[in-house]
Design a protein around this motif. Sequence first.
Motif, PDB file in Angstrom:
ATOM      1  N   LYS A 118       0.777  -1.181   0.061  1.00 29.37           N
ATOM      2  CA  LYS A 118      -0.246   0.082   0.147  1.00 29.37           C
ATOM      3  C   LYS A 118       0.715   1.229  -0.086  1.00 29.37           C
ATOM      4  O   LYS A 118       0.611   2.242  -0.840  1.00 29.37           O
ATOM      5  N   ASN A 119       1.857   1.184   0.737  1.00 27.26           N
ATOM      6  CA  ASN A 119       2.838   2.424   0.964  1.00 27.26           C
ATOM      7  C   ASN A 119       3.602   2.695  -0.309  1.00 27.26           C
ATOM      8  O   ASN A 119       3.938   3.738  -0.868  1.00 27.26           O
ATOM      9  N   THR A 141       0.869   3.987  -2.982  1.00 27.56           N
ATOM     10  CA  THR A 141       0.800   5.374  -2.589  1.00 27.56           C
ATOM     11  C   THR A 141       2.049   6.523  -3.110  1.00 27.56           C
ATOM     12  O   THR A 141       1.747   7.576  -3.371  1.00 27.56           O
ATOM     13  N   ASN A 190       1.947   6.862  -6.921  1.00 26.67           N
ATOM     14  CA  ASN A 190       1.030   7.695  -7.122  1.00 26.67           C
ATOM     15  C   ASN A 190       1.307   9.035  -7.039  1.00 26.67           C
ATOM     16  O   ASN A 190       0.925  10.043  -7.592  1.00 26.67           O
ATOM     17  N   ASN A 191       2.063   9.155  -5.748  1.00 31.07           N
ATOM     18  CA  ASN A 191       2.523  10.667  -5.338  1.00 31.07           C
ATOM     19  C   ASN A 191       3.414  11.166  -6.447  1.00 31.07           C
ATOM     20  O   ASN A 191       3.470  12.188  -6.650  1.00 31.07           O
TER      21      ASN A 191
END
Length: 121
Positions: A109-110, A113, A116-117
């Motif tokens: 998940k990290n 994320t 995506n950032n």
Amino acid sequence: QMFCYFLFSIGTLFVLSSFWRLGITGTYLGDYFGILMKEKVTGFPFNTLDNPMYVGSVINLVAASLWKGSPTGLLLAFWAHIVYYVVVKYFEGPFTTQIYARRDAELKKNKSTTNNNKKNK
């Protein structure tokens, strides 16, 4: 007595090599306090047995019982084997699988994320 020496040697080899591979935190419930290994330990003795420290302990108990000629000791060694089996099958094994699966999901998940950032910048 030579057979007992052989059993002691094998049992101690499994116990000490397990300790060496896992380290102090891996041996003494580090995962219960959030101190997780980076990956599953697969080198010796874990490539030979799933729970070498427990098996080695039982082998040492059998060796000591045979050395002393103690049928009661053999019964207690068998009891220890049963207890280890139940603990691993119903408590330690599922718990360990769960916490590592949770950790892997969080890492995934990290990572997602973070990717995506980077795309949004």
